[in-house]
Motif scaffolding. Structure first.
Motif, PDB file in Angstrom:
ATOM      1  N   TRP A  88       4.286 -13.044  42.498  1.00 56.91           N
ATOM      2  CA  TRP A  88       5.606 -13.247  43.114  1.00 56.91           C
ATOM      3  C   TRP A  88       5.470 -13.576  44.605  1.00 56.91           C
ATOM      4  O   TRP A  88       6.120 -14.485  45.120  1.00 56.91           O
ATOM      5  N   ARG A  93       6.645 -16.881  46.574  1.00 54.41           N
ATOM      6  CA  ARG A  93       7.552 -16.839  47.719  1.00 54.41           C
ATOM      7  C   ARG A  93       6.936 -17.532  48.931  1.00 54.41           C
ATOM      8  O   ARG A  93       7.624 -18.260  49.664  1.00 54.41           O
ATOM      9  N   GLU A  94       5.640 -17.272  49.169  1.00 50.81           N
ATOM     10  CA  GLU A  94       5.012 -17.851  50.357  1.00 50.81           C
ATOM     11  C   GLU A  94       4.851 -19.362  50.239  1.00 50.81           C
ATOM     12  O   GLU A  94       4.800 -20.064  51.243  1.00 50.81           O
ATOM     13  N   THR A  95       4.733 -19.860  49.007  1.00 51.79           N
ATOM     14  CA  THR A  95       4.544 -21.310  48.831  1.00 51.79           C
ATOM     15  C   THR A  95       5.866 -22.036  48.624  1.00 51.79           C
ATOM     16  O   THR A  95       5.890 -23.264  48.597  1.00 51.79           O
ATOM     17  N   GLY A 127      14.010 -22.014  51.969  1.00 48.77           N
ATOM     18  CA  GLY A 127      15.304 -21.751  51.323  1.00 48.77           C
ATOM     19  C   GLY A 127      15.224 -21.597  49.830  1.00 48.77           C
ATOM     20  O   GLY A 127      16.195 -21.185  49.190  1.00 48.77           O
ATOM     21  N   ALA A 128      14.083 -21.926  49.217  1.00 52.42           N
ATOM     22  CA  ALA A 128      13.980 -21.803  47.769  1.00 52.42           C
ATOM     23  C   ALA A 128      13.982 -20.323  47.385  1.00 52.42           C
ATOM     24  O   ALA A 128      13.414 -19.495  48.081  1.00 52.42           O
ATOM     25  N   ALA A 129      14.644 -19.992  46.315  1.00 48.14           N
ATOM     26  CA  ALA A 129      14.737 -18.598  45.892  1.00 48.14           C
ATOM     27  C   ALA A 129      13.756 -18.336  44.753  1.00 48.14           C
ATOM     28  O   ALA A 129      13.601 -19.151  43.858  1.00 48.14           O
ATOM     29  N   VAL A 130      13.078 -17.187  44.836  1.00 51.43           N
ATOM     30  CA  VAL A 130      12.125 -16.799  43.796  1.00 51.43           C
ATOM     31  C   VAL A 130      12.494 -15.395  43.349  1.00 51.43           C
ATOM     32  O   VAL A 130      12.606 -14.487  44.182  1.00 51.43           O
ATOM     33  N   ALA A 131      12.680 -15.225  42.052  1.00 53.11           N
ATOM     34  CA  ALA A 131      13.100 -13.919  41.548  1.00 53.11           C
ATOM     35  C   ALA A 131      11.970 -12.905  41.696  1.00 53.11           C
ATOM     36  O   ALA A 131      10.819 -13.185  41.388  1.00 53.11           O
ATOM     37  N   ALA A 132      12.323 -11.709  42.188  1.00 54.40           N
ATOM     38  CA  ALA A 132      11.333 -10.640  42.362  1.00 54.40           C
ATOM     39  C   ALA A 132      11.195  -9.858  41.068  1.00 54.40           C
ATOM     40  O   ALA A 132      12.108  -9.823  40.254  1.00 54.40           O
ATOM     41  N   SER A 171      15.445 -14.063  45.687  1.00 54.79           N
ATOM     42  CA  SER A 171      15.446 -13.737  47.118  1.00 54.79           C
ATOM     43  C   SER A 171      14.707 -14.811  47.896  1.00 54.79           C
ATOM     44  O   SER A 171      13.897 -15.538  47.355  1.00 54.79           O
ATOM     45  N   GLN A 183      -1.897 -18.893  52.036  1.00 51.76           N
ATOM     46  CA  GLN A 183      -0.815 -18.248  51.271  1.00 51.76           C
ATOM     47  C   GLN A 183      -1.402 -17.289  50.241  1.00 51.76           C
ATOM     48  O   GLN A 183      -0.860 -16.204  50.006  1.00 51.76           O
TER      49      GLN A 183
END
Lengths: 227, 212
Positions: free
Chosen positions: A12, A16-18, A22-27, B4, B191
């Motif tokens: 995850w 998120r880092e890549t 503004g892109a959303a990544v579900a946790a 998020s 990353q």
């Protein structure tokens, strides 16, 4: 936390880092997201560590030190030099005499051990907790350093809180340190004559070699063993 | 679970020193140093750069080396090298990034040198004592000091390359492109380092009894 949980966190976090801005990544969970955002905040808010007082003056002084000129290479012998040999000999004698007259003075490091206010005599064995006292008169910029076991830089003047204020004695500056010997080992002071911005190799031998390579004179004091 | 946004480092409590020293009218804090460099006055340029970035470089070195004496030595080496090499600064990117590149190399050199020692230098707690602490509440300050020591101890457990990446990303808030230029590494590699480092830091803090 299982290895699988950790792998899920890593996947995850990598997503998120890549992610594009503004892109959303579900946790994996709301708690996971909260914990890592808190960790990022703590990293960002690590307290400031101000640069030590006086370092900039030392650095700028080192910039002003002349770079030592490389030693002149010996010239090949020529026939005409045989004719001029007596003259050259006289010049050499004159040069040696001049160099002797201008030879820089030796620098002596005064070292003693104090137990409280009492100076230990030479036959006594210094103990952990005694004060290691080193004092030197320098004609210009320089450093007084203390090493433990010849491998560990223990303190350095100016800069360390155990250094005494620099005192003017005649045409020289007196640098001194009074520092407790906090563990068993051999304590030794050295003096570097010249502001050269010396780095650290981590060992006394390495630092002495570096200093000499940069054209500074180095003087090594006697070793004190604390038991 | 709701999606998020990417973890963006929040602004550090300590303000960027480059923004706190009276920026010149055109807003570029590096402009006076660049002007001095253009005039050929490298010593003045270095002195101005030291005024801007000494705390950034020192704090970074301190967290990489965990030793104030060695950190000061590296700090000095960085600016002496900057003085020597300023003529090679091509103007691509900022002087801060260029300085941080030198800083990384000198820190790595110092770390390699320290590995040759049989044992490490004593931890010097004075760095934490000297650290600027703006918390007004004494109890909170004690707790915060413990958290800071724990977090710095956990950072120390990371490899130097990973620790550099984490500090540049979260402490200095740099983008992956900027970090890549400093560390000479691809963004994807960086990353991945961050994605692996954060769970490791979390686990380390939990071992030390610090709750997030």
């Amino acid at each position: 936390v299982t290895p699988d949980d950790r792998k899920a966190d890593e996947a995850w976090l990598l997503a998120r880092e890549t992610a594009e801005d503004g892109a959303a990544v579900a946790a994996p969970s709301e708690e996971t997201r909260r914990v890592y955002e808190a960790l990022a905040a703590e990293l960002a808010q690590l307290p400031a560590v101000p640069a030590p007082a006086g370092w900039r003056d030392r650095m700028l002084a080192a910039l002003d030190e002349p770079v030592p000129a490389p030693a002149p290479r010996p010239r090949p012998t020529r026939r005409w030099s045989l004719i001029a040999a007596p003259l050259a000999m006289a010049a050499a004698v004159l040069l040696i005499w001049r160099l002797s007259a201008d030879r820089p003075q030796q620098i002596a490091i005064e070292v003693e051990v104090r137990a409280g206010d009492v100076v230990r005599r030479s036959g006594e064995t210094p103990a952990v907790g005694d004060l290691f006292v080193a004092r030197v008169l320098l004609p210009g910029a320089g450093e007084l350093r203390v090493y433990r076991n010849d491998s560990q830089l223990f303190a350095r003047c100016p800069g360390h809180k155990a250094c005494l204020p620099v005192r003017r004695v005649g045409d020289r500056d007196e640098h001194a340190i009074e520092i407790p010997m906090t563990s068993k080992g051999d304590y030794r002071a050295i003096v570097i004559d010249g502001a050269i911005g010396l780095g650290l190799t981590g060992t006394l031998d390495g630092d002495v070699r570096d200093a000499k390579e940069r054209g500074a004179r180095v003087f090594i004091g006697k070793s004190i063993s604390a038991r | 679970v709701a999606p998020s946004d990417p973890i963006v480092p929040p602004p550090s409590r300590a303000p960027d020193p480059s923004l706190s020293r009276g920026d010149p009218p055109d807003g570029d804090p590096e402009r006076p140093a660049l002007d001095a460099l253009a005039r050929g006055d490298r010593k003045l340029a270095v002195a101005l750069l030291a005024g801007l970035y000494e705390d950034v470089v020192y704090a970074y070195c301190h967290r990489m080396l965990r030793d104030p004496l060695r950190a000061e030595d590296v700090l000095q080496q960085v600016f002496l090298q900057a003085h020597r090499d300023l003529g090679d600064f091509a103007g691509r990117g900022s002087l801060r990034g260029w300085l941080l590149g030198i800083t990384n190399n000198r820190c790595l050199d110092a770390i390699k040198a320290s590995k040759r020692l049989a044992r490490r230098m004593e931890d010097d707690v004075s760095a934490v004592e000297n650290a600027v602490d703006e918390s007004p509440d004494p109890l909170e300050r004690v707790d915060q000091g413990r958290r800071v020591r724990a977090l710095e101890g956990c950072l120390d457990e990371l490899s130097p390359e990973v620790r550099m990446t984490v500090l540049l990303r979260f402490q200095l808030g740099l983008s992956y492109a900027e970090i890549g230029a400093i560390l000479d590494a691809r963004a994807g590699t960086l990353q991945q380092r961050v994605a692996r480092a954060l769970p490791a830091l979390k686990a380390c803090l939990e071992r030390k009894g610090v709750a997030l």
